[in-house]
Write an enzyme that holds these catalytic residues in place. Structure first.
Site, short mmCIF file in Angstrom:
data_model
loop_
_atom_site.label_atom_id
_atom_site.label_comp_id
_atom_site.label_asym_id
_atom_site.label_seq_id
_atom_site.Cartn_x
_atom_site.Cartn_y
_atom_site.Cartn_z
N ASP A 1 -1.78 -18.34 -0.48
CA ASP A 1 -1.47 -19.21 0.65
C ASP A 1 -0.88 -20.48 0.05
O ASP A 1 -0.97 -20.71 -1.16
CB ASP A 1 -2.76 -19.53 1.42
CG ASP A 1 -2.52 -20.27 2.74
OD1 ASP A 1 -1.34 -20.44 3.12
OD2 ASP A 1 -3.49 -20.68 3.37
N SER A 2 -0.31 -21.32 0.90
CA SER A 2 0.16 -22.61 0.41
C SER A 2 -1.02 -23.45 -0.05
O SER A 2 -0.90 -24.24 -1.00
CB SER A 2 0.94 -23.34 1.50
OG SER A 2 0.11 -23.54 2.63
N GLY B 1 5.22 -24.93 6.12
CA GLY B 1 5.67 -24.84 7.51
C GLY B 1 7.02 -25.49 7.80
O GLY B 1 7.85 -24.89 8.47
N GLU C 1 -5.93 -29.08 5.30
CA GLU C 1 -5.77 -28.93 3.85
C GLU C 1 -6.40 -30.09 3.09
O GLU C 1 -6.99 -29.89 2.02
CB GLU C 1 -4.28 -28.84 3.51
CG GLU C 1 -3.97 -28.65 2.04
CD GLU C 1 -4.41 -27.31 1.49
OE1 GLU C 1 -4.73 -27.24 0.29
OE2 GLU C 1 -4.46 -26.34 2.27
N ASN D 1 -0.01 -17.09 7.74
CA ASN D 1 0.85 -16.55 8.78
C ASN D 1 2.32 -16.87 8.53
O ASN D 1 3.20 -16.04 8.73
CB ASN D 1 0.42 -17.08 10.15
CG ASN D 1 -0.92 -16.54 10.58
OD1 ASN D 1 -1.94 -17.12 10.23
ND2 ASN D 1 -0.93 -15.46 11.32
N THR D 2 2.60 -18.11 8.09
CA THR D 2 3.98 -18.51 7.85
C THR D 2 4.61 -17.65 6.76
O THR D 2 5.75 -17.18 6.89
CB THR D 2 4.05 -20.00 7.47
OG1 THR D 2 3.56 -20.77 8.57
CG2 THR D 2 5.46 -20.42 7.15
N CYS E 1 -2.70 -19.68 12.59
CA CYS E 1 -2.57 -20.21 11.23
C CYS E 1 -3.94 -20.07 10.59
O CYS E 1 -4.96 -20.43 11.20
CB CYS E 1 -2.13 -21.68 11.25
SG CYS E 1 -2.22 -22.51 9.64
N THR E 2 -3.98 -19.55 9.38
CA THR E 2 -5.28 -19.29 8.74
C THR E 2 -6.08 -20.56 8.54
O THR E 2 -7.32 -20.53 8.54
CB THR E 2 -5.08 -18.56 7.41
OG1 THR E 2 -4.16 -19.29 6.59
CG2 THR E 2 -4.54 -17.16 7.63
N HIS E 3 -5.42 -21.69 8.37
CA HIS E 3 -6.15 -22.95 8.23
C HIS E 3 -7.03 -23.24 9.44
O HIS E 3 -8.10 -23.82 9.32
CB HIS E 3 -5.17 -24.13 8.05
CG HIS E 3 -4.61 -24.28 6.68
ND1 HIS E 3 -3.63 -23.45 6.17
CD2 HIS E 3 -4.88 -25.18 5.70
CE1 HIS E 3 -3.32 -23.84 4.95
NE2 HIS E 3 -4.06 -24.89 4.63
#
Length: 252
Positions: A7-8, A40, A148, A71-72, A177-179
């Protein structure tokens, strides 16, 4: 068994926590991109470049499966990652839980990053699985960044802004969004009056189960280990990750 997640940033924590709960013996590799986040606002081409770099760092650890826990990245870079790593490493993408949300009955709201909201990918999922439902797409600019960095003030503002756009009486909320899966308590509180019967639909458990199905089956090996890669560098979990129960649970 070793499973990598990419992930980011820390949006992978819910899926990693789900994996640890399902298989305490699994060795986890968390590959992040603190030097390049947020993804994003980037172009699809730029997202792909960054996602491939993070995936390659994870692949160097020789995992039995890789979860694209973003997701992105799943929208814009999944095909490129699969083309490079499969069949040697099974790659599992993250799909917004629009299908089960639509099947639950009632209005559906999808909270997602601006890059995912309105994308052809998300619109296709709505067309294929929720054409008969009343669906509202809600962009949440800045919310993933607030999560984040565990910025409580920014999280509260972002949740309030998205809640204001969520139609009253919404029954199903897709966390696109997983966050956002780290914010279920805050989101529920913000929508308690307008959406009292709200049901959350995330992807963490589903992708964890899919990764375990596709990874090469190995016997249990005791307590699983944790490796954290931040833009390719092996480092500890960030202080922000440890602000959430999912992160603290992984750190032991």
């Amino acid at each position: 068994m070793k499973i990598a997640l990419m992930d980011s940033g820390i949006g992978m924590l819910p899926a990693a926590a789900a994996l640890r709960a399902l298989r305490p013996d699994v060795d986890l590799v968390l590959s992040q991109d603190p030097d390049g986040m947020p993804w994003g606002p980037r172009t699809p081409e730029d997202i792909t470049v960054h996602a491939l770099a993070v995936a390659r760092a994870a692949a160097e650890q020789k995992p039995d499966a890789l979860i694209v826990a973003c997701n992105t990245a799943s929208v814009h870079a999944l095909e490129a990652i699969r083309a490079e790593l499969e069949p040697d490493i099974p790659v599992i993408g993250t799909v917004p839980a629009i299908k089960p949300a639509a099947a639950s009955g009632g209005g559906v709201a999808i909270w997602a990053t601006p890059a995912t909201t309105g994308s052809a990918y998300q619109r296709g999922l709505i067309r294929d699985f929720a054409s008969g439902a009343d669906v509202t797409e809600i962009p949440c600019p800045g919310l993933a960044d607030a999560v984040e960095y565990a910025n409580a003030e920014a999280v509260a503002a972002g949740v309030a802004a998205a809640a204001a756009l969520t139609p009253a009486g919404t029954r199903a909320l897709v966390l696109g969004c997983t966050h956002y899966e780290l914010l279920t308590a805050e989101i529920r509180a913000a929508l308690a009056d307008s959406c009292p019967d709200l049901i959350f639909f995330g992807s963490a458990r589903a992708v964890a189960e899919q990764a375990l199905r596709r990874a090469r089956p190995l016997r249990e090996q005791g307590e699983g280990t944790l490796t954290v890669l931040r833009s390719g560098r092996e480092e500890p979990l960030s202080a922000a990750a440890l602000a959430y129960p999912e992160g603290r649970g992984l750190s032991g």
